[in-house]
Design a protein around this motif. Sequence first.
Motif, PDB file in Angstrom:
ATOM      1  N   SER A 214       0.818  -1.217   0.000  1.00  0.00           N
ATOM      2  CA  SER A 214       0.000   0.000   0.000  1.00  0.00           C
ATOM      3  C   SER A 214       0.850   1.264   0.000  1.00  0.00           C
ATOM      4  CB  SER A 214      -0.949   0.001   1.207  1.00  0.00           C
ATOM      5  OG  SER A 214      -0.219  -0.076   2.418  1.00  0.00           O
ATOM      6  N   GLU A 215       2.017   1.229   0.674  1.00  0.00           N
ATOM      7  CA  GLU A 215       2.882   2.410   0.695  1.00  0.00           C
ATOM      8  C   GLU A 215       3.393   2.732  -0.709  1.00  0.00           C
ATOM      9  OE1 GLU A 215       2.958   0.522   4.714  1.00  0.00           O
ATOM     10  OE2 GLU A 215       3.216  -0.195   2.649  1.00  0.00           O
ATOM     11  N   ALA A 216       3.661   1.707  -1.500  1.00  0.00           N
ATOM     12  CA  ALA A 216       4.110   1.920  -2.878  1.00  0.00           C
ATOM     13  C   ALA A 216       3.000   2.547  -3.712  1.00  0.00           C
ATOM     14  CB  ALA A 216       4.554   0.600  -3.497  1.00  0.00           C
ATOM     15  N   VAL A 217       1.765   2.123  -3.478  1.00  0.00           N
ATOM     16  CA  VAL A 217       0.625   2.696  -4.201  1.00  0.00           C
ATOM     17  C   VAL A 217       0.433   4.162  -3.823  1.00  0.00           C
ATOM     18  CG1 VAL A 217      -1.887   2.586  -4.467  1.00  0.00           C
ATOM     19  CG2 VAL A 217      -0.524   0.492  -4.553  1.00  0.00           C
ATOM     20  N   ASP A 218       0.595   4.479  -2.552  1.00  0.00           N
ATOM     21  CA  ASP A 218       0.500   5.887  -2.131  1.00  0.00           C
ATOM     22  C   ASP A 218       1.542   6.727  -2.861  1.00  0.00           C
ATOM     23  OD1 ASP A 218      -1.530   5.233  -0.378  1.00  0.00           O
ATOM     24  OD2 ASP A 218      -0.205   5.069   1.367  1.00  0.00           O
ATOM     25  N   ALA A 219       2.768   6.192  -2.966  1.00  0.00           N
ATOM     26  CA  ALA A 219       3.836   6.910  -3.667  1.00  0.00           C
ATOM     27  C   ALA A 219       3.513   7.049  -5.147  1.00  0.00           C
ATOM     28  CB  ALA A 219       5.163   6.179  -3.483  1.00  0.00           C
ATOM     29  N   ALA A 220       2.940   6.005  -5.746  1.00  0.00           N
ATOM     30  CA  ALA A 220       2.582   6.054  -7.167  1.00  0.00           C
ATOM     31  C   ALA A 220       1.549   7.145  -7.428  1.00  0.00           C
ATOM     32  CB  ALA A 220       2.044   4.693  -7.610  1.00  0.00           C
TER      33      ALA A 220
END
Length: 398
Positions: free
Chosen positions: A286-292
């Motif tokens: 989920s943290e990667a999606v937030d960054a994306a």
Amino acid sequence: MTSMADFNTHEQEARPICPHSEFCGGCIYQGVAYEDQLADKEKQVYGFLEAKSVVPAKVDAIEGCTVRYGYRNKMEYTFGDFVKDGETTLGMHRKKNFMSIITVDECQLVDEDFNVILDAVLNFVKANEYPFYHKRTHKGLMRNLIIRKGMRTEELLINIVTTSEEGFDEEAFTEMLLALNLRNKIVGILRTFNDNIADAVNCERLKTLWGRDYYMEKILNLDFKVSAFSFFQTNVEAAERLYSEALAMVDSFEGKSVFDLYCGTGTISQILALKARSVIGIELVSEAVDAARENAALNGLSNCSFIAGDVFEVLKGVSEKPDVIVVDPPRVGIQPKSLDKIIEYGVSEIIYISCNPKTMADNLKYMKYYGYECVYLKPFDNFPLTKHIESIALLRKK
């Protein structure tokens, strides 16, 4: 394509064997000519394919790196000792002895600033007699040092990982780092608190000691904000070449809907968004999606969206049908149930980007059974001196 002549430039001439190579397990090709490294990696890729009876219609020779040293933009070092009850060390786990840590202050894979910072931090810790965290007793203060660099922006983000034990002088640590004579610019100094007993970096609390908690990077003219624990491509220049060639395998994305599966922080998704009608990126972390999402907004891209979750579970709930699918799975490859869902769409073309030739061969064999022919495949050496191999493949529905 990178030619053999490119490997003989003065800047990238073979260096003396790394002084850490006897004990550090990071590089397995120290002392091996680069042409031989490439030949060995290429042989591995096509060996795995042959074992699974996967015969691409067209193959290209492995593409090497013109930059073979100093290419890594991130290193995660561990505090410990080389011999039991010895002096404090800071670096990598010793090969075949995970409890032992070897100081790697002359590493060839990183910018020289990384080595300068490592040496300075280790001397600071020794001077202040800070104890390192013992894996068996679960006591001690110092755990890890993480350095990240924007290769195009020359920005440095430094993150010291400690337990919550008292005594660490944050002000003196910050002053020491800012006084270093570095070629790149420090933009942030962070402290991560980690009291978890697991031998891994867990962020229980993050504190900004100075500056900001991210650095900026550019890939193919897109801007990316990379935070302390965001995943990001380790070799930016090589990733650019690989992504450019991978996406060029499809004649045109114009007017098409694309699914980017295992999208990470959405680098490929955003490159695709410049070409396609719409892009949906799916990523478990989920943290990667937030960054994306944040980086897509930073680049003014409104035609790409991101969903956090398991690929199989998310696809069950997505009503839109893609025209093209891009997959960039982790080293374990794509699990059968997710492959079944991908195959079910029946798209004419699938781009497969691999970081593990063995699991890629397994997946391509599975997809071959369901009518997807591998029409093109090319390996890439994005990480010279190490064991890692990348590949791109184009699968076409018969």
